[in-house]
Design an enzyme around this catalytic site. Structure first.
Site, mmCIF file in Angstrom:
data_model
loop_
_atom_site.group_PDB
_atom_site.id
_atom_site.type_symbol
_atom_site.label_atom_id
_atom_site.label_comp_id
_atom_site.label_asym_id
_atom_site.label_seq_id
_atom_site.Cartn_x
_atom_site.Cartn_y
_atom_site.Cartn_z
ATOM 1 N N HIS A 173 -1.656 -12.471 11.550
ATOM 2 C CA HIS A 173 -1.964 -13.698 10.798
ATOM 3 C C HIS A 173 -1.819 -13.545 9.277
ATOM 4 O O HIS A 173 -2.762 -13.682 8.525
ATOM 5 C CB HIS A 173 -3.367 -14.196 11.144
ATOM 6 C CG HIS A 173 -3.528 -14.561 12.578
ATOM 7 N ND1 HIS A 173 -4.667 -15.176 13.061
ATOM 8 C CD2 HIS A 173 -2.702 -14.417 13.649
ATOM 9 C CE1 HIS A 173 -4.538 -15.381 14.372
ATOM 10 N NE2 HIS A 173 -3.343 -14.919 14.738
ATOM 11 N N TYR A 297 -8.788 -16.910 23.674
ATOM 12 C CA TYR A 297 -7.918 -16.174 24.580
ATOM 13 C C TYR A 297 -8.711 -15.613 25.756
ATOM 14 O O TYR A 297 -8.175 -15.424 26.851
ATOM 15 C CB TYR A 297 -7.206 -15.049 23.841
ATOM 16 C CG TYR A 297 -6.180 -15.537 22.843
ATOM 17 C CD1 TYR A 297 -5.049 -16.236 23.261
ATOM 18 C CD2 TYR A 297 -6.336 -15.301 21.488
ATOM 19 C CE1 TYR A 297 -4.114 -16.694 22.355
ATOM 20 C CE2 TYR A 297 -5.406 -15.751 20.568
ATOM 21 C CZ TYR A 297 -4.289 -16.444 21.007
ATOM 22 O OH TYR A 297 -3.366 -16.896 20.088
#
Length: 403
Positions: A173, A297
């Protein structure tokens, strides 16, 4: 999947269904429409979209190693960044064999490396080229903004003009994209630092996106030398970093500006579903990770709520994720009917999504342009073409052309 939504527009033979305010139930493949959605609700896209018509694709060249961004020079050549840390040039449709010298070592691990590239608005006079790249080690790294002069064969006077604070660990990220505003200041987007279990100061690092003292998960506005404009929204807030222009973002990898209205658009990755397309507003909090359409997730919701009055609603939410990367606003009339629309690259969906807009920036529908490879960037060329970079070890430059 059963979908309740509002039908807004017919495009040719393809029905574009606006899934604004849709309620979705699993295990059904039919779509039905109602007229009970809010005009401010996002289009909720389940990726079952019509394929666009009236185009073809042509592979211009192959042999790029994980290409990330591209920029056209005044002579029609294209500068292309490769994530491992190389700058390439395409002249007359052919890739020079040797990379352009002058790029320093980058932190090319996982999602990090040499990323976006952009020419200064006055490039023909000052020859300045701007880059975003990751630098550091696996224990302490960050995104930097740099500039250098390009003399046609090499980069000279490379200098770092801005860097993200704080540093983070791991290789996730980083963002990031560059957009120039009409006053020649630049917007640069940065990611939130990574997924759980990555932590910072005793909590998940993604929470830094809500910290106005951190650049993680923000868009900053800086001058072309890296200094801070004195009219930035938080410049007089002692608890905020003065560079911040907007915050509450997860991982922006696409940003563009409309040339006539100067509206700024961006999209960002969700975690498991919940990718967003946003019409950007200065000084706004975009919610991540406290307001989100995403699932973890590992299961369950990221946030308890998906909307809040002080958080701008996304224009589109993709669930499941398309993993958007690259964003172009199309201003040419070369493609009949596509002028004024957005084009979104999809890493997971392996296509380009055409987002049909009206003149007020409202989303009317969505179509797919299949590419068959992970799309990292999509741009409009100076002559009105649409070009795509594919995120492959043997990556391609692909032209989308009208039939």
């Amino acid at each position: 999947m059963k979908i309740n939504c509002q039908v807004k527009k017919l495009l040719g033979a393809s029905l574009l269904v606006v899934l604004a305010g849709c309620s979705v139930a699993e295990n059904s493949t039919s779509a039905q429409s109602t007229a009970n959605s809010s005009p401010n609700s996002p289009l909720i896209s389940d990726n079952e979209v019509a394929v666009a018509e009236g185009f073809s694709t042509r592979t211009v060249l192959q042999g790029l190693e994980r290409p990330w961004g591209m920029a056209w020079l005044p002579d029609g050549s294209i500068l292309i960044t490769e994530r491992p840390g190389k700058l390439r040039i395409v002249r007359n449709g052919k890739l020079d064999l040797e990379p352009i010298p002058g790029v320093p070592e980058v932190f090319a691990v996982n999602q990090g490396g040499l990323m976006d590239i952009s020419l200064h608005p006055d490039f023909e006079q000052n020859r300045l080229v701007y880059f975003t790249y990751s630098q550091g080690t696996n224990q302490a790294n960050h995104t930097r903004v740099a500039r250098a002069t390009f003399d046609g064969t090499s980069l000279q006077n490379w200098s770092d003009i801005f860097e993200v604070t704080p540093t983070k660990s791991d290789g996730q990220h980083f963002g990031s994209r560059i957009v120039w505003l009409p006053d020649s200041t630049m917007l640069v987007a940065f990611g939130d630092g990574g997924n759980p279990p990555i932590r910072f100061n005793g909590e998940y690092i993604r929470n830094q996106a809500q910290n106005l003292g951190s650049h993680l998960g923000s868009v900053v506005r800086i001058n072309d030398d890296g200094s801070i404009p004195q009219d930035n929204p938080f410049v007089n807030d002692s608890n905020a970093d003065p560079a911040i222009w907007s915050y509450g973002h997860r991982n922006i990898q696409g940003m563009t500006i409309e040339p006539t209205t100067n509206r700024v658009w961006s999209h960002e990755h969700g975690s498991r579903g919940g990718d967003e397309l946003n019409l950007m507003e200065v000084g706004q909090n975009y919610g991540w990770p406290k307001v989100s359409y995403s699932d973890e997730y590992t299961g369950g919701r990221v946030a308890e709520i998906s909307s809040r009055p002080d958080v701008p609603e996304p224009k589109v939410v993709w669930t499941p994720s398309i993993a958007p990367s690259g964003l172009a606003f199309y201003s040419s009339d070369r493609f009949s009917g596509w002028q004024g629309d957005l084009f979104v690259g999809g890493l997971v969906s392996r296509d380009v999504r055409r987002i049909d807009l009206d003149g007020e920036g409202n989303v009317l529908g969505e179509e797919s342009i299949p590419i068959g490879q992970r799309v990292r960037d999509v741009r409009q060329s100076p002559d009105g073409g649409l070009y795509v970079l594919t995120d492959e070890q043997n990556g391609s430059l692909i032209s989308i052309e009208p039939e």
